[in-house]
Design an enzyme around this catalytic site. Structure first.
Site, short mmCIF file in Angstrom:
data_model
loop_
_atom_site.label_atom_id
_atom_site.label_comp_id
_atom_site.label_asym_id
_atom_site.label_seq_id
_atom_site.Cartn_x
_atom_site.Cartn_y
_atom_site.Cartn_z
N GLU A 33 0.83 -1.21 0.00
CA GLU A 33 0.00 0.00 0.00
C GLU A 33 0.86 1.26 0.00
O GLU A 33 0.55 2.24 -0.67
CB GLU A 33 -0.95 0.02 1.20
N THR A 39 2.83 4.96 -7.13
CA THR A 39 2.95 4.55 -8.51
C THR A 39 1.87 3.53 -8.85
O THR A 39 1.16 3.05 -7.97
CB THR A 39 4.37 3.96 -8.73
N LEU A 76 10.89 6.73 -7.04
CA LEU A 76 9.46 6.83 -6.70
C LEU A 76 9.04 8.24 -6.28
O LEU A 76 7.84 8.53 -6.27
CB LEU A 76 9.12 5.85 -5.56
N TYR A 78 8.70 11.56 -3.48
CA TYR A 78 8.16 11.67 -2.12
C TYR A 78 8.98 10.85 -1.13
O TYR A 78 8.49 9.91 -0.49
CB TYR A 78 6.69 11.22 -2.07
N TYR A 116 -6.31 5.99 4.80
CA TYR A 116 -6.52 4.96 3.77
C TYR A 116 -5.69 3.70 4.08
O TYR A 116 -6.20 2.58 4.09
CB TYR A 116 -6.17 5.51 2.38
N ASP A 134 -9.55 5.19 -1.41
CA ASP A 134 -8.49 5.83 -2.20
C ASP A 134 -9.14 6.54 -3.40
O ASP A 134 -10.37 6.60 -3.50
CB ASP A 134 -7.43 4.81 -2.64
N CYS A 198 -19.38 -3.66 -16.51
CA CYS A 198 -19.32 -3.40 -15.07
C CYS A 198 -20.44 -4.15 -14.33
O CYS A 198 -21.60 -4.08 -14.73
CB CYS A 198 -19.46 -1.90 -14.82
N SER A 298 4.16 18.28 -6.86
CA SER A 298 2.71 18.48 -6.81
C SER A 298 2.32 19.95 -6.97
O SER A 298 1.36 20.27 -7.65
CB SER A 298 2.13 17.89 -5.53
S1 SF4 Z 1 -21.46 1.43 -14.50
FE1 SF4 Z 1 -19.79 2.63 -15.33
S2 SF4 Z 1 -19.74 4.52 -14.12
FE2 SF4 Z 1 -21.02 3.04 -13.02
S3 SF4 Z 1 -19.60 2.10 -11.57
FE3 SF4 Z 1 -19.66 0.82 -13.39
S4 SF4 Z 1 -17.97 1.53 -14.69
FE4 SF4 Z 1 -18.35 3.10 -13.12
#
Ligand code: SF4
Length: 346
Positions: A33, A39, A76, A78, A116, A134, A198, A298
Site C-alpha cells: 500500500e 505509482t 518513486l 516523495y 486509507y 483511495d 461493469c 505536486s
Molecule cells: S457502471 Fe460505469 S460509471 Fe457506473 S460504476 Fe460501473 S464503470 Fe463506473
C-alpha cells in the site's frame, strides 16, 4: 443482490494475481500500500519484489540503514514516505514487539500511515469493517451514487465517506475494499469507464443518467509555481561532486548536485550564459553547454539548468566526490539520475 455481493462476487472471478495478494500478512499489505501510493501496479510491482527480497520481514526492515531504504526507493519520489516507512518499522519493532496493531485507531497513529492505509491493513489483514477510500473508490462511489460535490473538497469527501458507511455491509471487509479499488483500477477508470462490462451497471446512477464523463467532479488545482534552479555537475578525476540534502529539504537524505536558486527566468537564463562562477568560495568553469530539465512536483515546477564544470581552487565544501561505482550504493535525487543517464561519466 447487494452492493457487497455483486462486487465481491465480481472480484473473486476477476482479481489480478498480485504478489501481495498471495501473502496477506500485515507487513506485505502495508508495504504494497505504501508503494502503490507512489505509482501504478505495473511500476510498483518490481519495487515490491526488491523490498521483500532485501527485507523479507518487518524486523529486517527495522534494522536497515536509511541510505539502503532510500536507494531501493529511488525513482518513486516523495522520499519522506520512504523515511516514514523505516521509522514505522522501527517503532513497531521496538515498541510493539514487532507486531502491527489490529485496530484502525491504533494503526492510523503510526508514522506514515494515513486513514486509507490504516483501513486497508485493518480490513485486509485483520478483517476489521473499515472502508479504505483511495482515489479509485472516490471515483466509483461518486459515479455509482451520482454524487456531484467535488471529490477533492472536504464536503465531497465527507459525502462519499458517509454514503459508503451505509453501503459497507459485509463480513469480508478486506475483499470488499479490494473489490472497489480493483473495479476503479480496471473497469470504472478515470477516462472511458467500461460500463457495459461493469457488475454495477444495473444500479449505477452515472451510467443510467449518462454522467460518466462528468463525475467525479473536481475543483481545478492552482497552477504550479515556477522555480528556477542551477545545479553543477562538477567533475574531477573521473568522479562527480554530490552532497547530502539536509532535513529541511523534500529530498532529505538524498544526494544532489550543489547549486543555487535564482529569482526569475531572466536571471536564470542570464546566469548560464557566463562561463564561470563562484560557489562557496570555489571557482567553477563551464565545460559544456547546460542541460535543461523540467521536474514537476505536486505544487511546483522546477526548471533546472545543469552545468557540467570543473572546479578551480576547490575547497570541496560542502560536497564530496563520488565515482560511478560509489553511486551504485548512493541514494540520489531524480534530477541526478536523469542527468547521469543522459550525460554519463566521461
Ligand atoms: S457502471 Fe460505469 S460509471 Fe457506473 S460504476 Fe460501473 S464503470 Fe463506473
Amino acid at each position: 443482490m447487494t452492493f457487497n455481493n455483486i462486487l465481491t462476487g465480481w472480484f473473486s472471478k476477476n482479481k489480478r494475481d498480485l504478489p501481495w495478494r498471495n501473502n496477506a500478512s500485515p507487513y506485505s499489505i502495508w508495504l504494497s500500500e505504501i508503494l502503490l501510493q507512489q505509482t501504478r501496479v505495473a511500476q510498483g510491482t518490481p519495487y515490491y519484489y526488491r523490498f521483500i527480497e532485501k527485507f523479507p520481514t518487518l524486523s529486517d526492515l527495522a534494522k536497515a540503514k536509511e541510505d539502503e531504504v532510500l536507494k531501493l526507493w529511488q525513482g518513486l519520489g516523495y522520499y519522506s514516505r520512504a523515511r516514514n516507512m523505516l521509522r514505522c518499522a522501527q517503532y513497531i519493532q521496538n515498541n510493539l514487539k514487532g507486531k502491527f496493531p489490529e485496530e484502525y485507531a491504533e494503526l492510523v497513529k503510526l508514522p506514515g500511515i494515513g486513514p486509507y492505509t490504516a483501513a486497508a491493513i485493518a480490513s485486509m489483514a485483520f478483517n476489521k469493517k473499515v472502508p479504505a477510500i483511495d482515489g479509485n473508490v472516490y471515483r466509483v462511489i461518486s459515479r455509482y451514487l451520482g454524487i456531484a460535490i467535488p471529490v477533492n473538497t472536504p464536503p465531497g469527501k465527507k459525502a462519499i465517506e458517509e454514503s459508503l458507511s451505509v453501503l459497507f455491509i459485509t463480513d469480508k471487509p478486506g475483499d470488499l475494499n479490494q473489490a472497489m479499488m480493483e473495479l476503479g483500477a480496471m473497469v470504472c477508470t478515470p477516462k472511458k469507464p467500461a460500463c457495459l462490462e461493469c457488475p454495477l451497471n444495473q444500479s449505477c446512477i452515472a451510467f443510467d443518467k449518462k454522467l460518466t464523463t462528468e463525475l467525479p467532479r473536481k475543483l481545478a488545482k492552482k497552477a504550479a509555481e515556477n522555480r528556477y534552479l542551477i545545479r553543477f555537475c562538477i567533475e574531477k578525476d573521473g568522479k562527480i561532486a554530490l552532497y547530502q540534502r539536509d532535513t529541511s529539504s523534500i529530498w532529505a537524505g538524498l544526494y544532489d548536485f550543489p547549486g543555487l536558486e535564482l529569482n526569475n527566468e531572466k536571471e536564470w537564463n542570464t546566469y548560464v550564459r557566463q562561463n564561470s562562477a563562484e560557489l562557496n568560495g570555489t571557482v567553477l568553469t563551464w565545460d559544456k553547454a547546460p542541460a535543461t530539465f523540467v521536474h514537476l512536483l505536486s505544487h511546483r515546477k522546477l526548471n533546472v539548468h545543469i552545468i557540467r564544470c570543473r572546479a578551480e581552487k576547490d575547497k570541496s565544501f560542502p560536497w564530496k566526490y563520488y565515482s560511478e561505482e560509489d553511486l551504485e550504493k548512493t541514494p540520489m535525487t531524480r534530477l541526478v539520475t536523469r542527468y547521469l543517464q543522459l550525460n554519463p561519466f566521461s
